[in-house]
Design a protein around this motif. Structure first.
Motif: not given
Length: 438
Positions: A100-111, A17-23
């Motif tokens: 769960g992963m959809g919510a985490l990725i959307t909030v912490y990986g994108e928004v 998730i951190i790597l997704t957020g950095l991207c």
């Protein structure tokens, strides 16, 4: 052992998730970073700014790399979560993993990353810059392969991709940036107007702002020297065209400083002056010259005055460096200018306008939208739209404006009473683009 695997699972999910957020953050930073600010930093030797500028110039490969990495990370974390949760909760684990992963990725990986980056995109882009070059170097072969496959797939259905923005798109981008210039104060609007005028220099021709030959101040070179000197002293201009035989035959341009210098040399003996030798040769320019080209020509020749001619060599008017500067900064009035009121507002909200007043000046001053593609003046637009020489007292509705002919000299419209259109809620209809007579 179960706790260890659970802990390991949580750590791996957090890492992805951190790597997704950095991207997501790096993508937002590069796209939102100011090219102007980065350019200035690059000129000062900032290597990170140079890296980001280079990426912005070749944004396609960077975006492909980020999308590819984001897809990998999201797919891996979702697959891992699905496997673990399915093992723990059975078939429902896949549903839990997706939610769960959809919510985490959307909030912490994108928004969240993008929201943070947008608060200071330039600083974040510079911070990420050292990692871009090795990342792109590593991913380039794969991204090029993917881009090639995508383009070939589009070619199969008849879609061709053109890279790069057109010149008009770049100009529109600049205009949009100017309109977004911060502030609603009078000073901010003045700054926006100046910037828009600078961009217009490449599109506006000299005929749009020149002083027409009918309004030019000129002196007959065959007059006695005494009369020429008297007229030059009374004139509010420094450079005066000299004509011979007929007003359209300009044979020289008299500079008052050169005249005074010659008078001093001859100790005030005016009859001995050789006006033809004092005057400088006229400089003629074609009427299709743009203001940008003419500004560069003024600078190169170190001159401030030019005469405009048409394709047949006939005199159309005159242009000065001050005219071009006024097109950028607005009217410049000094102590020697003669203010001829070309526009007068009546108490009932109408405008009494001289026929030679330019449409560009009216649009800029009163925020109107009269077209100036085919005519430069108020008289010109009436003649162009009506296709006739109107009589005094005739009225026309032209692009929503009522124009009454107040005065005419021979075939020239010299004075017009103009009534601007009322707001839509008051009129209920618009006659823009329509010409009606009354």
């Amino acid at each position: 052992m179960t706790l260890f695997y659970a802990f390991l699972f949580v750590v791996v999910v957090l890492i992805f998730i951190i790597l997704t957020g950095l991207c997501s953050a790096s993508e937002a930073a590069v796209l939102a970073a100011s090219r102007v600010r980065l350019y200035h930093l690059s000129k000062k030797g900032n290597t990170r700014a140079s890296i980001v500028l280079n990426i912005q110039s070749h944004i396609g490969g960077f975006i492909s790399t980020i999308i590819l990495l984001n897809t990998w990370f999201n797919t891996l974390v979702t697959a891992l979560s699905t496997a673990i949760l399915t093992y723990l909760f059975g078939p429902m684990g896949a549903v839990y993993a997706a939610i769960g992963m959809g919510a985490l990725i959307t909030v912490y990986g994108e928004v969240l990353p993008k929201m943070y980056v947008y608060t200071s995109p330039d600083r974040m882009a510079l911070a990420f810059a050292p990692f871009f070059r090795p990342l792109l170097l590593l991913m380039t072969p794969l991204t090029k392969t993917i881009n090639f496959l995508a383009q070939e797939s589009l070619h199969l259905v008849g879609i061709n991709i053109k890279n790069g923005a057109t010149e008009s798109a770049s100009a529109e981008e600049l205009l949009g940036a100017i309109e977004l210039h911060a502030g609603t104060s009078r000073e901010a609007e003045y700054e926006r107007s100046m910037l828009r005028s600078i961009l217009d220099l490449t599109a506006v021709e000299v005929t749009d702002i020149m002083k027409h030959r009918n309004t030019m101040f000129m002196i007959d070179i065959d007059l006695p020297n005494q009369e020429i000197v008297e007229q030059a002293l009374k004139a509010p201009y420094t450079r005066i065209p000299l004509w011979q035989e007929n007003p359209e035959n300009i044979v020289g341009v008299l500079h008052t400083k050169d005249l005074f210098r010659a008078m001093q040399t001859h100790q005030g003996d005016i009859p001995k002056l050789k006006i033809t030798k004092i005057a400088s040769p006229p400089w003629f320019i074609p009427e299709t010259t743009t203001l940008f080209s003419q500004l560069a020509a003024f600078r190169e020749r170190r001159e401030h005055f030019a005469l405009v001619i048409d394709e047949y060599g006939d005199l159309q008017g005159m242009l000065t460096l001050e005219d071009i500067l006024e097109e950028i900064v607005g009217e410049i009035v000094d102590e020697h200018d003669v203010e001829i009121p070309g526009v007068r507002i009546t108490p009932d909200g109408r405008y009494i306008i001289e026929g030679m007043v330019t449409i560009r000046d009216l649009n800029r001053q009163f925020k109107w939208d009269l077209p100036d593609e085919h005519a430069a003046t108020v008289a010109g637009i009436i003649l162009h739209e009506t296709r006739e020489i109107p009589e005094v007292g005739q009225s026309f509705m032209i692009h929503g404006f009522r124009m009454d002919i107040v005065r005419r000299h021979r075939h020239q419209i010299t004075l017009v009473r103009l009534t601007p259109p009322q707001p839509p809620q008051e009129t209920g209809s618009s006659s823009k683009g329509h010409v009606s007579r009354s």
